[in-house]
Design an enzyme around this catalytic site. Structure first.
Site, PDB file in Angstrom:
ATOM      1  N   SER A  71       0.842  -1.199   0.000  1.00  0.00           N
ATOM      2  CA  SER A  71       0.000   0.000   0.000  1.00  0.00           C
ATOM      3  C   SER A  71       0.884   1.258   0.000  1.00  0.00           C
ATOM      4  CB  SER A  71      -0.930  -0.066   1.226  1.00  0.00           C
ATOM      5  OG  SER A  71      -1.924   0.888   1.157  1.00  0.00           O
ATOM      6  N   ARG A  90     -11.574   5.672  10.523  1.00  0.00           N
ATOM      7  CA  ARG A  90     -11.106   4.296  10.476  1.00  0.00           C
ATOM      8  C   ARG A  90     -12.177   3.364   9.907  1.00  0.00           C
ATOM      9  NH1 ARG A  90      -6.706   1.299   9.706  1.00  0.00           N
ATOM     10  NH2 ARG A  90      -6.686  -0.606  10.937  1.00  0.00           N
ATOM     11  N   ASP A 128      -8.970  -6.480  -4.514  1.00  0.00           N
ATOM     12  CA  ASP A 128      -8.561  -5.199  -3.924  1.00  0.00           C
ATOM     13  C   ASP A 128      -9.108  -4.075  -4.798  1.00  0.00           C
ATOM     14  OD1 ASP A 128      -7.312  -2.980  -2.871  1.00  0.00           O
ATOM     15  OD2 ASP A 128      -5.299  -3.838  -2.900  1.00  0.00           O
ATOM     16  N   HIS A 149      -8.020  -5.298  -0.115  1.00  0.00           N
ATOM     17  CA  HIS A 149      -6.721  -4.657   0.099  1.00  0.00           C
ATOM     18  C   HIS A 149      -5.966  -5.294   1.267  1.00  0.00           C
ATOM     19  CE1 HIS A 149      -3.752  -1.562  -0.269  1.00  0.00           C
ATOM     20  NE2 HIS A 149      -4.020  -1.018   0.904  1.00  0.00           N
ATOM     21  N   ASP A 150      -6.697  -5.706   2.291  1.00  0.00           N
ATOM     22  CA  ASP A 150      -6.064  -6.313   3.470  1.00  0.00           C
ATOM     23  C   ASP A 150      -5.318  -7.612   3.147  1.00  0.00           C
ATOM     24  OD1 ASP A 150      -6.452  -4.480   5.408  1.00  0.00           O
ATOM     25  OD2 ASP A 150      -8.135  -5.482   6.392  1.00  0.00           O
TER      26      ASP A 150
END
Lengths: 198, 395
Positions: B158, B228, B323, B356-357
């Site tokens: 990232s 968040r 992602d 994405h994680d």
């Protein structure tokens, strides 16, 4: 190196930019990088192949040929190679066009469906041919665009492409003199080095 | 229960270290810092030739604690423990791993939450804007301090991948390979939009007080938590979220519906709350700004190929199928530019349900390619080590 890849490797100049479509385990590029300092890239989609290429130090890019090659600019390679992959792409004619847009020259090899074994298989058994170079059952084969030497040459002629070199080999990728007499009957693997229309 | 220090595949108990850089440090924004501190961790041993160092660059909410545990009773290991440790992709038996907390961070490195030596008060919103390029320069100073001339690899996911790319461009002689995972050459408008919503959530919280919340003994918990939550949604995939939470009700019964009813709601609130306790709001703003402004091609008239031509390193570019925050298409842009620039590059698009994680997870195919690549670098670094050690021993 596999005999056909050795023949291909001999045709590539030291330091050349080479793109290998469907590079498999990266045998050709690994050899070329070690012996001819080529700047080579291989495309493949098989996860296992990609890890094997990485371990060999081959520049492997995960990219599906059926999604096109538009990301490569015109004339970005000296040679574009595609070994025994033409028959498994969705649009072989288009891939051929793209190879000669990206590269100055291209080398294409494919299993020859006109080989006497295929003919014999179909003639005697009345079933889709299976042979050492065509090991898949009809319903479970990646080979969706099989052709014969004659078929391929007709496409090349229609496109006006230059045949710089051609020959055929057995399923073991070795060339024997008798094969050249009747390539469409005795060649299991066909090999073409092509240039753009004159 | 087995102790963390005895866990197989773990670097065990680790302790952060501190690097203090003295003198003026000029930032890209035109302002400068009177020295700075970076907190960092290291794992593994630097070899005699100093050729096996790997720099880990963290992402938006990461820090220096990438692997192992700080104490035996820690509930969780460092943020990238899935990939760093003995026998793992970044094998600490072979590499010397350096993992700093970025300048402007909030886990001990000089940043908005630390004291400004000039005023004796916390920097707060007065902390200058830092860029990815500033991070590279500060990390290069840390490398000098550690006696590392050249990293075998600079690795990041990232925002960390952006730093790895900037390293390859700005310090071409000091990078053997740049490993860019789930990254991009610049953020898309959609991506900047998400960052802006997160920033608005923070700055519109009354407790934010124009960034002076610390001096008022307050914290914009709500805003930071909301930021968040937004971020978290974008880090997961629709499919992955569905798999994890579905439409599960906490009570299991609609008639008993309360404020927080769906499992996903309670999960996001928990994520938001715990994040607001550990992360500094000004750092969040600073980090998202650095992300937004990152655009190495912009400095070459928008030509990414020209920007990457300066690099001398090899590249590994990995992305993940689901992602959508840093999509595979963004990685492909980098790969195409690298090929056009004639660089050595390996790239794979890993099939994963986790969005994405994914880059944080021990997905077998991901680890297989990542490890294969790193093992090759380790082999090269190792041989360099023995050669140099051999010549040093020669009479």
């Amino acid at each position: 190196m596999r005999p056909d890849l050795e023949i291909i490797a001999d045709l590539i100049k030291p330091g050349a930019r080479v793109l290998d479509l469907g590079c498999g385990e990266g045998e050709l590029l690994a050899g070329l990088q070690a012996e001819k300092q080529v700047n080579g890239y291989g495309l493949d989609v098989d996860p296992d192949n990609i890890a094997i290429c990485v371990r060999k130090g081959v520049n492997v890019i995960e990219q599906n040929l059926d999604q096109g090659l538009a990301n490569f600019p015109d004339d970005s390679f000296d040679m574009v190679v595609m070994t025994e992959t033409l028959q498994s792409v969705r649009m072989p004619a288009l891939v051929l066009d793209e190879m000669l847009r990206i590269g100055q020259e291209c080398i294409v090899t494919f299993p020859n469906f006109g080989h006497w074994r295929s003919r014999w298989h179909l003639f005697l058994k009345g079933r889709m041919p299976m042979a050492p170079h065509l090991p898949h059952d009809w319903h479970d084969t990646p080979n969706i665009h099989l052709c014969t030497v004659k078929d391929f040459e007709r496409l090349v002629r229609d496109k006006g492409l230059r045949i710089i070199q051609r020959f055929v080999a057995g399923a073991d990728h070795r060339n024997r003199p008798r094969m050249s007499l009747m390539p469409n009957l005795f060649g299991a693997i066909a090999f073409y080095r092509l240039g753009r229309p004159e | 229960m087995a102790k963390h220090s005895a866990h197989e595949g773990s670097v065990g108990i680790v302790a952060p270290q501190r690097f203090h850089a003295t003198g003026e440090f000029a930032l890209q924004c035109g302002e400068s810092l009177d020295g700075f501190e970076l907190v960092y961790e290291t794992y593994g041993q630097l070899n005699a030739a100093r050729s096996n160092a790997v720099l880990i660059c963290h992402a938006l909410s990461g820090n220096h604690h990438a692997a192992g545990y700080h104490a035996e009773d820690d509930a969780k290991p460092g943020w990238w423990d899935a990939c760093i440790g003995p026998g793992k992709a970044v094998d600490t038996n072979r590499f010397f791993v350096v993992s700093p907390n970025n300048l402007g961070g909030c886990d001990g490195s000089t940043g908005p939450a630390t004291l400004n030596p000039a005023t004796g008060e916390v920097f707060g919103p007065a902390f200058p804007t830092v860029t990815v390029r500033d991070w590279v320069r500060s990390q290069a100073a840390l490398a000098d301090h550690l006696g590392i001339e050249r990293f075998a690899a600079v690795v990041g996911g990232s925002l960390g991948g952006m730093q790895a790319m900037q390293w390859a461009i700005d310090e071409p002689e000091r990078v053997g390979a740049a490993v860019l995972i789930a990254s991009a050459a610049k953020l898309s408008a959609q991506n900047i939009a998400f960052n802006e919503i997160a920033r608005q959530a923070i700055t519109s919280d009354p407790q934010f007080r124009d960034g002076h919340y610390r001096s008022a003994n307050a914290n914009p918990d709500m805003g930071l938590g909301l930021a968040r939550m937004i971020g978290h949604v974008t880090y997961l995939s629709d499919f992955g979220m569905g798999q994890k939470f579905g439409r599960e009700l906490k009570s299991g019964n609609v008639s008993a519906a309360r404020d927080v009813e769906f499992q996903v709601e309670s999960y996001l609130r928990h994520q938001g709350q715990s994040f607001s306790q550990r992360f500094d709001a000004n750092t969040y703003l600073l980090m998202t700004r650095a992300l937004d402004f990152f655009d190495p091609a912009g400095e070459c008239g928008g030509d990414l190929v020209a920007a990457l031509e300066r690099a001398q390193s090899d590249f590994l570019v990995l992305s993940f199928s689901t992602d959508w925050r840093f999509s595979a298409a963004r990685s492909k842009e980098i790969v195409d530019a690298l090929i056009a620039a004639g660089k050595n590059v390996v790239s794979a698009v890993i099939d994963s349900a986790h969005g994405h994680d994914s880059f944080l997870l021990p997905l077998p195919r991901y680890i297989s390619v990542f490890k294969a690549y790193m093992d090759r670098l380790a082999a090269a670094a190792g041989s360099a080590a023995s050669t140099e050690a051999g010549s040093a021993d020669a009479p």
